[in-house]
Structures are given as C-alpha cells and as structure tokens.
Design a protein around this motif. Structure first.
Motif, short mmCIF file in Angstrom:
data_model
loop_
_atom_site.label_atom_id
_atom_site.label_comp_id
_atom_site.label_asym_id
_atom_site.label_seq_id
_atom_site.Cartn_x
_atom_site.Cartn_y
_atom_site.Cartn_z
N PHE A 140 -7.41 12.15 -0.18
CA PHE A 140 -6.72 11.32 -1.13
C PHE A 140 -7.75 11.00 -2.27
CE2 PHE A 140 -3.13 10.29 1.24
CZ PHE A 140 -3.49 9.97 2.55
N ASP A 141 -9.10 11.10 -2.20
CA ASP A 141 -10.22 10.84 -2.95
C ASP A 141 -9.78 11.98 -4.13
OD1 ASP A 141 -12.55 9.87 -0.88
OD2 ASP A 141 -11.11 8.61 -1.92
N ILE A 142 -9.80 12.98 -3.84
CA ILE A 142 -9.60 14.19 -4.66
C ILE A 142 -8.16 14.02 -5.40
CG2 ILE A 142 -9.33 16.64 -5.15
CD1 ILE A 142 -11.40 16.97 -2.80
N ALA A 143 -7.17 13.59 -4.67
CA ALA A 143 -5.88 13.53 -5.37
C ALA A 143 -5.93 12.44 -6.16
CB ALA A 143 -4.92 13.14 -4.21
N LEU A 144 -6.58 11.35 -5.97
CA LEU A 144 -6.53 10.15 -7.14
C LEU A 144 -7.39 10.45 -8.38
CD1 LEU A 144 -7.31 6.97 -4.75
CD2 LEU A 144 -5.13 7.43 -6.27
N GLU A 145 -8.54 11.38 -8.10
CA GLU A 145 -9.23 11.61 -9.17
C GLU A 145 -8.36 12.82 -10.18
OE1 GLU A 145 -12.82 14.00 -8.39
OE2 GLU A 145 -13.24 14.62 -10.05
N MET A 146 -7.65 13.46 -9.87
CA MET A 146 -6.82 14.38 -10.56
C MET A 146 -5.49 13.52 -11.05
SD MET A 146 -6.98 17.89 -8.12
CE MET A 146 -6.42 18.91 -9.35
N CYS A 173 -1.18 6.65 -2.60
CA CYS A 173 -2.64 6.96 -2.05
C CYS A 173 -3.38 5.68 -2.05
CB CYS A 173 -3.35 7.70 -3.25
SG CYS A 173 -3.04 9.44 -3.47
N TYR A 174 -3.34 4.78 -2.55
CA TYR A 174 -3.91 3.31 -2.37
C TYR A 174 -3.51 2.87 -1.05
CZ TYR A 174 -6.55 3.26 -6.72
OH TYR A 174 -7.36 3.61 -7.76
N TYR A 175 -2.30 2.83 -0.99
CA TYR A 175 -1.40 2.40 0.29
C TYR A 175 -2.23 3.03 1.68
CZ TYR A 175 1.82 -0.96 -1.38
OH TYR A 175 2.35 -1.98 -2.08
N LYS A 176 -2.54 4.57 1.55
CA LYS A 176 -2.88 5.29 2.54
C LYS A 176 -4.15 5.06 2.97
CE LYS A 176 0.90 7.46 3.56
NZ LYS A 176 1.51 8.46 2.62
N THR A 177 -4.96 4.47 1.96
CA THR A 177 -6.53 4.11 2.06
C THR A 177 -6.80 2.77 2.32
OG1 THR A 177 -6.78 4.18 -0.52
CG2 THR A 177 -7.23 6.21 0.80
N ARG A 178 -5.56 2.11 2.62
CA ARG A 178 -5.56 0.50 2.80
C ARG A 178 -6.00 -0.41 1.74
NH1 ARG A 178 -3.55 2.80 6.56
NH2 ARG A 178 -3.61 2.64 8.58
N GLU A 179 -6.02 0.05 0.42
CA GLU A 179 -6.19 -0.50 -0.67
C GLU A 179 -4.78 -1.18 -1.02
OE1 GLU A 179 -9.52 0.78 -3.27
OE2 GLU A 179 -9.29 2.55 -2.40
N ASP A 180 -4.30 -2.40 -0.38
CA ASP A 180 -2.82 -2.70 -0.67
C ASP A 180 -2.59 -3.28 -2.06
OD1 ASP A 180 -2.10 -3.64 2.83
OD2 ASP A 180 -2.43 -1.63 1.68
N ASP A 181 -3.75 -4.01 -2.66
CA ASP A 181 -3.39 -4.89 -3.85
C ASP A 181 -3.49 -3.66 -4.88
OD1 ASP A 181 -5.91 -7.40 -3.01
OD2 ASP A 181 -3.81 -7.28 -2.76
N LYS A 182 -4.27 -2.60 -4.96
CA LYS A 182 -4.19 -1.85 -5.96
C LYS A 182 -2.73 -0.67 -5.84
CE LYS A 182 -8.91 -0.71 -6.80
NZ LYS A 182 -10.24 0.33 -6.78
#
Length: 661
Positions: A140-146, A173-182
């Motif tokens: 997810f980190d690389i995916a978000l960067e792209m 991606c943010y939901y998958k990384t538990r950053e629900d607000d984003k």
C-alpha cells in the motif's frame, strides 16, 4: 450461523467494471478492414480495452498484432496506449512480470512529451494502473506514492471519471492501512465529483461504492437507496455486469436483514445479468447465494437442488473459492438436518478447498515478488552495462593518452620508456585484478539477495502455517468443543430412547474424533513441542506418532541435546517431516530410520528407508515441487543436501548444516 456462511462483498470497487457486449463482430470487422496501421492499432486498443477479462486464447492473435504494430509506429502516445492496455490485461490474469514490463514501457513512451495535455492524461492513467498492481498485492505504501504521482497529472485534466476512480483507490488504501479518517476524506472527494462524471457508468459505480460503505456500517436502508440510484443509472449503460453487481449487493443486504424472499429475487436477477454478460464465475456465485438463501429459509430440498447445480458449475470452473463456499453451506445444512456424518465430510472438503485458496493467494504473492525482483534485476543490469560502457570509454581514452606519452618518452629516452612501460603493465594487471574482485563482490551480493528473497518466502509460509494452526485450534476447535458441551448438557435434560441414546453416543464419539483430528492437524502445522522443547523432542515425537503397523519409523539421536535458532529448528523439522511423509507415500518401505546428530557447530539429519527406491535422474525437470521445496529450505541456511537411491535398493537422504556460531 448466517454470519458464518455469508461472505461480505467488496467494500470499494478498485478495478474497472468491464462492459462486455455479447458480440464484438462490428469492431472485429472494422479491424480487418482498417485502411492503415494507425487506424488498425487504435481499433485493436479499443477492442482489447473492452475485453480485458476475456479468454486469453481468443485474444492472443489480437495481442500479437497490437504489439507488432505498436513497435512499428512512430506515435509515442499510440504506443503507450497499447502497452497500457496490455499491462492491465496481464494484471487481470496475474502474470505480474509481463504487467510490470508493459506498464513500464507505456510510462517510458509518454515521458518524452509529458508536458502535452494528451500525454499528461495518459501518463496519469498509466501510473494509476501501475499503482493498482501494488495495491492488489498489499504494497500500500508504494501504491499510494504512485497514486499521488498519478493525481498530479490527472487533476490538471477534466477527466472526472478517472479522478473518481483514483480517489476511491486512494481511499481504499487508507482503509486497508487503518487510516480511516483519510479514507473517508478521499471517498468524500470522489463523491463530490459524481455530478461532473462524464459517463453514466462512473456515476453508477460511485453510488455502488457509497452503498457498499453504508453496508459495511450496517446502514442497510441507506445502502438500499444508493443501490437503487445506481440501478436507475445502469439502464443508461446497458452494462449487464454493472446490473449484476447492484442486484448482488442488494441481495446481500436483504439476506443480512432476514428478508429472504427479497434476497432470492435480487440474487435471481443477478444470476440473469451475469448470464447475459457470459460471466461464468458470477453465474455460479449467484446460484450459490440463491441456494444458501433457500437454506436460510429452511427450504432444504430446494436449497439442495440449487446448490447441487452450483456445485457442478464450480467443478467445471475448477474454482476452489466457490467450492469452499458451497461446501460451507452443505456443512451447516446437513448439520441442521442431523446428518452429522455428511456434515463432517463436507467440513473436511471445505477445509481442503480453503487450503487451496490460501495456496493460490500465496502463489500470486510470490509471482508478484518475483516480478518485482526481476524488474530490479533488469534495472541493475542496465545500470551496470551503462557503467561498464563509460568505464570502457574512459579506459580507452586513458590508454590512448598513455600510449602517446609513451611514444614521445621513448623517442626522448629509451631507458625512461622501458620504465614507463613496466609501470603501465603493472597498472593494467592491478586494474584487471580489481575488476575481478568487483565482479566477485557483485556475484556475492546477488547471491545474498536471492537468499534474502528465499528466506522471506519461507518465513511467510511458516507465518501462514502458524496463523492457520491458531485459527483451526482456537476457532473451529472451540466451536466443535462448544457443540460437544451443548450435546452433553442436552443428555441430562431429555428422555432418550435406547436407539436414540446409541445414536447420541455415536454422535459424541464422532465429535471427539473430530476435535482430536483437528488438534492433530493444528499440531502438524506448527507443533507446540518444537517451540517449547526443541528439535530433538519434536522429531522423536513425530516419528513415534507416525509409526504404524505397516511401516516402522525408528528415531536415533546422537550428541547432546541443545537449542538452536528458531528458524533453523523449524526448517530442519519441516524438511524431516516432508522426507518421512514422502517415504511413507511412495517408497512402500516397511522400515524408515531417522538419525539425528547434534554437535556444537553441526547438525546432521539422515533418513533411510528399505523401500522400492528410484533413479534420481528420472526426477530431473519433474513438475512436482516436493524435493525442490526441501532443497530451497536447505539452501536458505546454506546447508548441504545429498540423495542416494536406486531401484529396489531403498533411498538415503543426508542433510547437513554447518553453524558459524
């Protein structure tokens, strides 16, 4: 029970919903009659874009033709669009190495003119597809960067359809990384663009996603409103797959509210739409849901009839995922009908299919890791070649200058020239030696990189075994134990006939056997004795348990028992387990001898059998991966693997690890 059988639908749609016409004959005819290569390539790109999930055998001639024309054309944008659609196609069929290759080629093609609006729009779309590769594989980190790099290009355009899709993917991606607000923030951005979407399909997808998010929060009435809005819009697209998804999701929320008649009607419509779209997987899945809802409604005979049809369908598709789901429903239905033997058999079948699903997902992850590694390797090789080319050029220039100096010096003074010549030869020799040392260092680094990749794969496998063992022991084991206690409590509160008592006692016996078998499976996947007592006790316990009347498994230990690194102990245990099981399955041996030697800096494992033996040469190139898995595990700790066997003379395998500390 309903919660155990229902699989929650997608939270967000992260891939494009492909609209298949039942017949692409006009487009195919236009390709054949194209006036020139440029027109033909545009038509091929359009056809491939509408057929991303079609059978590869049918698409292969069109793919080959598109590649040939793309390599000939001077139009970088046209070439980029061809490679882009090929990258998306290979992503859909999980051939990640080719997906990365074509997406990389598409990106390079448009980077030359990246300031032009059409190029910026295509580059943004390519980067979004590239990011989706990493998204689908959990990077997810690389995916978000792209994705954010893609956003820089797409936000400058008026392509609101692509922006909606991009915001949804970022949100997921943010939901998958538990950053629900984003996640909520980017979903709201996507929803705000709904009215600006150019195509009805994008609007419908947005309402479907909104409905899915509300379903996830158990707000079923609000979710139904969103699905109904999406349904109204879907009739403007004539997209059967879009309608299938809406009816399918509506069926799910009705089922969750125990509105089984409405759920059945929705799943029936979903089945009809998937049939019209010729999507066999969705047809089978809809049939499974219809049968399951008949079961929820206690219409067992009708449920069995529909589920049997779905089961035959899933067998033809060879889908472990669908077979697992159908077996789950069979299990609970037969249990409710008090057919405990059938329920137990179906439960075992469900577990077998679940293991296949996990294995398939692991294979996809490994394929993706291998594709990433190959990409890095190619980049390194290109960089290395460029560096060598520059060094060669510099070396040639330097030698030329030295040669001129040598000639001039030779003319002035012979003695001085000889001295300079010797100095030159010494430097040349030193440069050669340095080059050899550098090459050896590069080979060492590449070998270490391969070992790191191999260890990562094996660690992932062991982590998955541990997780499955915990899930089986703590989850399913707890359920079975609870069922047993419930049955035992019923005995004291009910008057049971003698025949019924016998059936009751038989059921309890089956339940005990089930719990014991389940615990044995969990123990085999990650034995507790290995973690607590070490390798020697674990191997001895395994040999004692697996020994039978037909095959005697003997264990001998030499040396002093001690503990080693946990990863090494697990590797030794898995290797011994695999080799002993292979001997039991294939050797027809009456005796298997396991010798385990432990020294301070050495471990030796020797396994012999008196079975039928085989010619080791015959297994070269074999499709099976048993011995190759063992070899890989041994290699991960730089161990030695020796195999000795011949027909009718049994087999001996020796494995040794030299410990550095």
């Amino acid at each position: 029970m309903k919660q155990l059988l229902c699989y929650v639908p997608f939270f967000f749609i992260i891939t494009t919903l492909n609209v298949f016409a039942s017949d692409h004959a006009p487009l195919k005819k236009a390709i054949l009659l194209a006036s020139n290569d440029s027109v033909k390539l545009d038509l091929l790109n359009e056809y491939l874009g509408e057929s991303l999930e079609k059978d590869s055998i049918e698409l292969n001639p069109y793919i080959a033709n598109a590649i040939k024309l793309a390599e000939k054309t001077n139009n970088d944008l046209q070439r980029a669009k061809t490679f882009h659609v090929l990258g998306k196609y290979y992503t859909n069929i999980y051939i990640f190495e080719k997906a990365i290759k074509y997406l990389e080629s598409a990106k390079n093609a448009v980077l030359k003119e990246s300031n032009a609006p059409a190029y910026q729009k295509e580059l943004g779309a390519i980067l979004s597809s590239y990011a989706l590769l990493y998204h689908l594989n959990g990077d997810f980190d690389i995916a978000l960067e792209m994705y954010f790099e893609s956003l820089e290009y797409l936000i400058k355009t008026d392509d609101f359809d692509s922006l909606i899709k991009l915001y949804i993917r970022i949100s997921d991606c943010y939901y998958k990384t538990r950053e629900d607000d984003k996640g909520i923030s980017y979903f709201q951005k996507a929803f705000a663009l709904t009215d600006k979407a150019n195509s009805p399909k994008s609007k419908a997808e947005m309402f479907i996603n909104y409905g899915n998010s509300l379903t996830y929060e158990n707000k079923y009435d609000s979710a139904e409103l969103m699905y109904n809005k999406a349904l109204e819009i879907s009739f403007q697209t004539n997209s059967h797959i879009l309608k299938h998804n809406i009816y399918y999701n509506k069926g799910f929320i009705y089922s969750q509210q125990d509105k089984y008649q409405q759920a059945l009607e929705s799943y029936e419509l979903a089945y009809q739409e998937s049939k019209a779209a010729n999507n066999t997987f969705d047809q089978c899945d809809a049939l499974y849901k219809i049968g399951t809802n008949y079961y929820y409604n206690s219409q067992f005979r009708k449920a069995e009839e529909i589920l049997d049809s779905a089961f035959r369908f899933a067998q033809r598709l060879n889908s472990s995922l669908l077979l697992r789901n159908i077996y789950d429903t069979y299990t609970y239905m037969e249990y409710d009908r008090k057919n405990y033997k059938k329920a137990w058999d179906y439960l075992n079948n469900s577990i077998d299919e679940s293991e296949k699903v996990y294995s398939e997902e692991t294979r996809k992850q490994i394929n993706f890791l291998e594709a990433k590694f190959e990409k890095k390797k190619r980049e390194y090789e290109i960089e290395k070649l460029e560096t060598e080319k520059m060094l060669q050029k510099a070396t040639i220039q330097k030698r030329t200058q030295m040669l001129y100096g040598f000639v001039i010096a030779l003319l002035l003074l012979i003695v001085s020239g000889v001295s300079m010549y010797r100095n030159f030869k010494d430097k040349q020799k030193l440069a050669t030696q340095n080059a050899l040392i550098q090459e050896q260092q590069i080979q060492t680094l590449e070998k270490e990189k391969e070992l790191v990749a191999l260890n990562s794969t094996l660690q992932g496998e062991e982590a998955e075994r541990s997780r499955l063992a915990r899930d089986l022991h703590d989850g399913l084991g707890g359920i079975l134990s609870g069922v047993k206690l419930t049955l035992m409590n019923m005995k004291g509160n009910a008057v049971i006939s003698e025949e019924g008592l016998q059936q009751y006692e038989h059921a309890l016996s089956l339940m005990d056997s089930s719990i014991k078998e389940l615990r044995q499976i969990a123990h085999n996947m990650m034995p507790e004795i290995l973690i607590k007592n070490g390798l020697k006790d674990a191997l001895e316990n395994f040999c004692n348990n697996i020994s039978s009347k037909t095959t005697d498994v003997k264990f001998y230990f030499y040396g002093e028992s001690q503990r080693f690194e946990e990863k090494l102990e697990i590797t030794c245990y898995r290797v011994a387990q695999e080799l002993i099981n292979n001997a039991l399955k294939h050797s027809k041996a009456s005796e298997i001898t396991v010798q385990f030697i432990q020294e301070e800096k050495r471990i030796n494992l020797n396994i012999q059998d008196n079975g039928c033996g085989f010619d080791p040469k015959t297994i070269t190139g074999c499709k099976g991966n048993g011995l190759s898995n063992i070899q890989a595990r041994v290699n991960s700790f730089e161990g030695r693997f020796d195999l000795y066997s011949s027909p009718e003379n049994g087999t001996e395998i020796s494995i040794e690890f030299e410990l550095t500390c």
